[in-house]
Design a protein around this motif. Sequence first.
Motif, PDB file in Angstrom:
ATOM      1  N   ASP A 125      12.091  11.528  60.064  1.00 11.08           N
ATOM      2  CA  ASP A 125      11.794  12.955  60.160  1.00 11.08           C
ATOM      3  C   ASP A 125      13.056  13.710  60.571  1.00 11.08           C
ATOM      4  O   ASP A 125      13.602  13.477  61.658  1.00 11.08           O
ATOM      5  CB  ASP A 125      10.684  13.180  61.187  1.00 11.08           C
ATOM      6  N   PRO A 126      13.537  14.643  59.740  1.00  8.90           N
ATOM      7  CA  PRO A 126      14.766  15.377  60.113  1.00  8.90           C
ATOM      8  C   PRO A 126      14.544  16.372  61.238  1.00  8.90           C
ATOM      9  O   PRO A 126      15.493  16.716  61.948  1.00  8.90           O
ATOM     10  CB  PRO A 126      15.150  16.079  58.802  1.00  8.90           C
ATOM     11  N   VAL A 127      13.306  16.874  61.411  1.00  6.62           N
ATOM     12  CA  VAL A 127      13.047  17.848  62.469  1.00  6.62           C
ATOM     13  C   VAL A 127      13.237  17.212  63.832  1.00  6.62           C
ATOM     14  O   VAL A 127      13.887  17.777  64.722  1.00  6.62           O
ATOM     15  CB  VAL A 127      11.627  18.426  62.313  1.00  6.62           C
ATOM     16  N   CYS A 128      12.674  16.035  64.023  1.00 13.44           N
ATOM     17  CA  CYS A 128      12.838  15.337  65.303  1.00 13.44           C
ATOM     18  C   CYS A 128      14.278  14.867  65.493  1.00 13.44           C
ATOM     19  O   CYS A 128      14.793  14.866  66.622  1.00 13.44           O
ATOM     20  CB  CYS A 128      11.887  14.150  65.383  1.00 13.44           C
ATOM     21  N   PHE A 129      14.942  14.454  64.399  1.00 17.88           N
ATOM     22  CA  PHE A 129      16.322  13.983  64.536  1.00 17.88           C
ATOM     23  C   PHE A 129      17.256  15.107  64.978  1.00 17.88           C
ATOM     24  O   PHE A 129      18.242  14.864  65.677  1.00 17.88           O
ATOM     25  CB  PHE A 129      16.810  13.397  63.209  1.00 17.88           C
ATOM     26  N   ARG A 130      16.929  16.328  64.573  1.00 24.67           N
ATOM     27  CA  ARG A 130      17.765  17.455  65.003  1.00 24.67           C
ATOM     28  C   ARG A 130      17.755  17.574  66.524  1.00 24.67           C
ATOM     29  O   ARG A 130      18.799  17.843  67.139  1.00 24.67           O
ATOM     30  CB  ARG A 130      17.257  18.743  64.343  1.00 24.67           C
ATOM     31  N   SER A 131      16.584  17.358  67.140  1.00 21.56           N
ATOM     32  CA  SER A 131      16.515  17.406  68.607  1.00 21.56           C
ATOM     33  C   SER A 131      17.262  16.236  69.231  1.00 21.56           C
ATOM     34  O   SER A 131      17.919  16.382  70.276  1.00 21.56           O
ATOM     35  CB  SER A 131      15.049  17.391  69.048  1.00 21.56           C
ATOM     36  N   ILE A 132      17.196  15.068  68.606  1.00 27.80           N
ATOM     37  CA  ILE A 132      17.880  13.889  69.147  1.00 27.80           C
ATOM     38  C   ILE A 132      19.391  14.056  69.028  1.00 27.80           C
ATOM     39  O   ILE A 132      20.153  13.712  69.955  1.00 27.80           O
ATOM     40  CB  ILE A 132      17.382  12.636  68.419  1.00 27.80           C
ATOM     41  N   LEU A 133      19.852  14.580  67.906  1.00 26.18           N
ATOM     42  CA  LEU A 133      21.288  14.810  67.744  1.00 26.18           C
ATOM     43  C   LEU A 133      21.776  15.865  68.734  1.00 26.18           C
ATOM     44  O   LEU A 133      22.903  15.763  69.265  1.00 26.18           O
ATOM     45  CB  LEU A 133      21.579  15.239  66.306  1.00 26.18           C
ATOM     46  N   GLU A 134      20.952  16.854  69.002  1.00 21.23           N
ATOM     47  CA  GLU A 134      21.328  17.866  70.001  1.00 21.23           C
ATOM     48  C   GLU A 134      21.413  17.249  71.395  1.00 21.23           C
ATOM     49  O   GLU A 134      22.271  17.642  72.203  1.00 21.23           O
ATOM     50  CB  GLU A 134      20.306  18.997  69.974  1.00 21.23           C
ATOM     51  N   TYR A 135      20.543  16.274  71.662  1.00 22.99           N
ATOM     52  CA  TYR A 135      20.633  15.566  72.946  1.00 22.99           C
ATOM     53  C   TYR A 135      21.942  14.789  73.052  1.00 22.99           C
ATOM     54  O   TYR A 135      22.592  14.759  74.112  1.00 22.99           O
ATOM     55  CB  TYR A 135      19.444  14.615  73.095  1.00 22.99           C
ATOM     56  N   VAL A 136      22.357  14.158  71.946  1.00 26.58           N
ATOM     57  CA  VAL A 136      23.612  13.406  71.956  1.00 26.58           C
ATOM     58  C   VAL A 136      24.791  14.345  72.194  1.00 26.58           C
ATOM     59  O   VAL A 136      25.776  13.986  72.846  1.00 26.58           O
ATOM     60  CB  VAL A 136      23.758  12.634  70.628  1.00 26.58           C
TER      61      VAL A 136
ATOM     62  N   LYS B 268       7.049  10.498  69.665  1.00 26.14           N
ATOM     63  CA  LYS B 268       7.246   9.234  70.369  1.00 26.14           C
ATOM     64  C   LYS B 268       7.745   8.143  69.421  1.00 26.14           C
ATOM     65  O   LYS B 268       8.610   7.342  69.785  1.00 26.14           O
ATOM     66  CB  LYS B 268       5.939   8.802  71.033  1.00 26.14           C
ATOM     67  N   ARG B 269       7.228   8.097  68.200  1.00 22.78           N
ATOM     68  CA  ARG B 269       7.700   7.114  67.226  1.00 22.78           C
ATOM     69  C   ARG B 269       9.175   7.335  66.904  1.00 22.78           C
ATOM     70  O   ARG B 269       9.945   6.371  66.783  1.00 22.78           O
ATOM     71  CB  ARG B 269       6.861   7.200  65.957  1.00 22.78           C
ATOM     72  N   GLU B 270       9.566   8.603  66.752  1.00 21.81           N
ATOM     73  CA  GLU B 270      10.968   8.891  66.459  1.00 21.81           C
ATOM     74  C   GLU B 270      11.872   8.538  67.640  1.00 21.81           C
ATOM     75  O   GLU B 270      12.969   8.003  67.452  1.00 21.81           O
ATOM     76  CB  GLU B 270      11.129  10.366  66.086  1.00 21.81           C
ATOM     77  N   LEU B 271      11.424   8.839  68.844  1.00 26.47           N
ATOM     78  CA  LEU B 271      12.230   8.493  70.025  1.00 26.47           C
ATOM     79  C   LEU B 271      12.403   6.989  70.146  1.00 26.47           C
ATOM     80  O   LEU B 271      13.497   6.502  70.496  1.00 26.47           O
ATOM     81  CB  LEU B 271      11.569   9.061  71.286  1.00 26.47           C
ATOM     82  N   ASP B 272      11.347   6.242  69.863  1.00 22.09           N
ATOM     83  CA  ASP B 272      11.456   4.786  69.924  1.00 22.09           C
ATOM     84  C   ASP B 272      12.402   4.253  68.856  1.00 22.09           C
ATOM     85  O   ASP B 272      13.141   3.286  69.097  1.00 22.09           O
ATOM     86  CB  ASP B 272      10.070   4.149  69.764  1.00 22.09           C
ATOM     87  N   PHE B 273      12.387   4.860  67.672  1.00 24.53           N
ATOM     88  CA  PHE B 273      13.264   4.385  66.606  1.00 24.53           C
ATOM     89  C   PHE B 273      14.731   4.628  66.949  1.00 24.53           C
ATOM     90  O   PHE B 273      15.587   3.758  66.709  1.00 24.53           O
ATOM     91  CB  PHE B 273      12.911   5.084  65.292  1.00 24.53           C
ATOM     92  N   TRP B 274      15.033   5.797  67.479  1.00 27.01           N
ATOM     93  CA  TRP B 274      16.418   6.124  67.793  1.00 27.01           C
ATOM     94  C   TRP B 274      16.847   5.617  69.166  1.00 27.01           C
ATOM     95  O   TRP B 274      17.996   5.830  69.569  1.00 27.01           O
ATOM     96  CB  TRP B 274      16.633   7.633  67.724  1.00 27.01           C
ATOM     97  N   GLY B 275      15.969   4.951  69.882  1.00 21.32           N
ATOM     98  CA  GLY B 275      16.346   4.353  71.165  1.00 21.32           C
ATOM     99  C   GLY B 275      16.525   5.353  72.285  1.00 21.32           C
ATOM    100  O   GLY B 275      17.378   5.143  73.166  1.00 21.32           O
ATOM    101  N   VAL B 276      15.751   6.430  72.286  1.00 22.78           N
ATOM    102  CA  VAL B 276      15.855   7.457  73.317  1.00 22.78           C
ATOM    103  C   VAL B 276      14.633   7.346  74.216  1.00 22.78           C
ATOM    104  O   VAL B 276      13.492   7.324  73.734  1.00 22.78           O
ATOM    105  CB  VAL B 276      15.937   8.865  72.691  1.00 22.78           C
TER     106      VAL B 276
END
Length: 571
Positions: free
Chosen positions: A86-97, A114-122
């Motif tokens: 999902d690119p919407v959730c990844f945008r938030s994860i990249l902003e966290y990085v 939660k599924r996206e956070l688990d996949f990206w290890g956050v």
Amino acid sequence: MTKKNKVLNSHVLAALTPGAKVDIKTRNINVSSDPEDATLVLNVGGELFETYKSTLNKHGGTNLSDAHFLEQFYRESRKDYFFDRDPVCFRSILEYVRTGQLHLPSNVCGPAVKRELDFWGVNEGLIQRCCWNIYDSWNSAYESLLQLDQDRKAMFCMDFEDKEDMDWSTRFRCKLWNILSNHDYSKLAKVYGFISLSFVVMSVFTFIVETHPAFKVPGTRDILGRSHQGFTIIPNTSHSMVQENQHSMIPHPVLIIIDIVCLIFFTLEFVLRLTCAPQRVRFFFSFLNMVDLVALLPDYIEIIVMNHVHNDSVSSIMHYITILRLIRILRTFRLIRHVSGLWVMMYTLKASLEELMLMSVFLLVGMVIFASLIFFVGEEQFDTIPISLWWALITMTTVGYGDMYPTKDLGYVVGTFCALAGLLMIGFTVPIIVNHFVLFYTHLQSAIRAEKRQKSDLKEKEEEQKLFETREESNKTKTNSKREKTNYDKTIEEHVDAPPSYARVLDTLQNGVDKNAAIDAKNADDHANLGSSLFQQNEKFGKEKTERSDNEFVHLLGNGTRKNEFCTSHV
């Protein structure tokens, strides 16, 4: 040295990176990357994200900082890393990085995040407080709805396993169980559900109206032998008690008959459910089944005991019989099987136990405070604190019977604050319970509609499959028909070319018609018409035979050319 310089110099990491800036409020280090530094392209769900490699290593706890993880998704042809996420959730994860603060989009469901956070290890613990409430409410609602589905299926949707390997008796039990438990199973199940609901309504009706004087007749024992001689329940000024009455009354015999019929129906229903249940032990100890059992026992106990009690012993057991009759109130819980909203209400109270306990604590604290205040004010009606507790309870719950009320100025003040505290207590706690009920009820209705749609779709697929099989069989029948017709035409041609006698040709053709009619019933009419044509041909030949002589007839058959033209034209 100024305070600002002291803060900057006290941060040891500020001296490690040239050009680094320290935020005084958050103590975070912001490092500006060189525009010529190496970058990489991340393709997430079709959207391209380009960032510095050094940015991904700012927070080492994520999978984006793991080189082995990124290599699994590298595409050499396009020189990018492709992630089907999902690119919407990844945008938030990249902003966290980039910034070190994890903020979530409000339009994405909590379990999906939660599924996206688990996949990206956050870790979800890194979510900022401003977004945590929304994320936690999503997850809590999701878990509550999953638990609701599990409890509903455990109570109402108990079913058999391995239906394909069942013998005829088990299949009969399964069908009977579905009729008794699932009122949407078939038309027969709907009819049974209506009948069961009617018996429940009649049972509750007799329980209510048998206490009214208009539905009573004079007597000492009813048709079941239950004794009512000399005793009835008379309301007293202080409490209700069993007192002697010279004019004993019993319920009307019609109500007793209706009660007996309902008792027999509920008993048979209980036995059938227990016999047909897929898991008898689990079903026996289920909540609704225990309610049904407890509602049946008082009637049988009362019939057995009262039929063996003498008149002089009635007074000693009448109080207990009255308690047994009170247990018949549980008959109303049978409506839970037919009205889903009642079960949702009970489930809401169970799921909102913490909120109810909190409301009870608020209520208890307010009762103690305002009961003590109204007692020490010196009101005449509030001579003890326990009596004042009753007044505080009625006032805080906004009931206000009017049996006790303050009469002094200070009492008015205490009563005012007591009522306001009760309104605040209700306003704080009741909406939470109401929200739970709305959530559960809407989800239950949606689940029921979804199950009906699934059954309808499954039924349509089965009908389409049957129609397809019917068409296949029809095509096979047509193919076989054409094949038989071809063989039949070949047989006719063989008989036409050969020089047999007329009777032999006619018998062969007639046998071919009969054989083809036995193989394909669909073409029987065509074959019958062909036989009729040959029969007319036979009559024509008979007339010619009577008109002509035998020598001319033999000469006609011997002429091969005329014979072929004659047979070909009529066949």
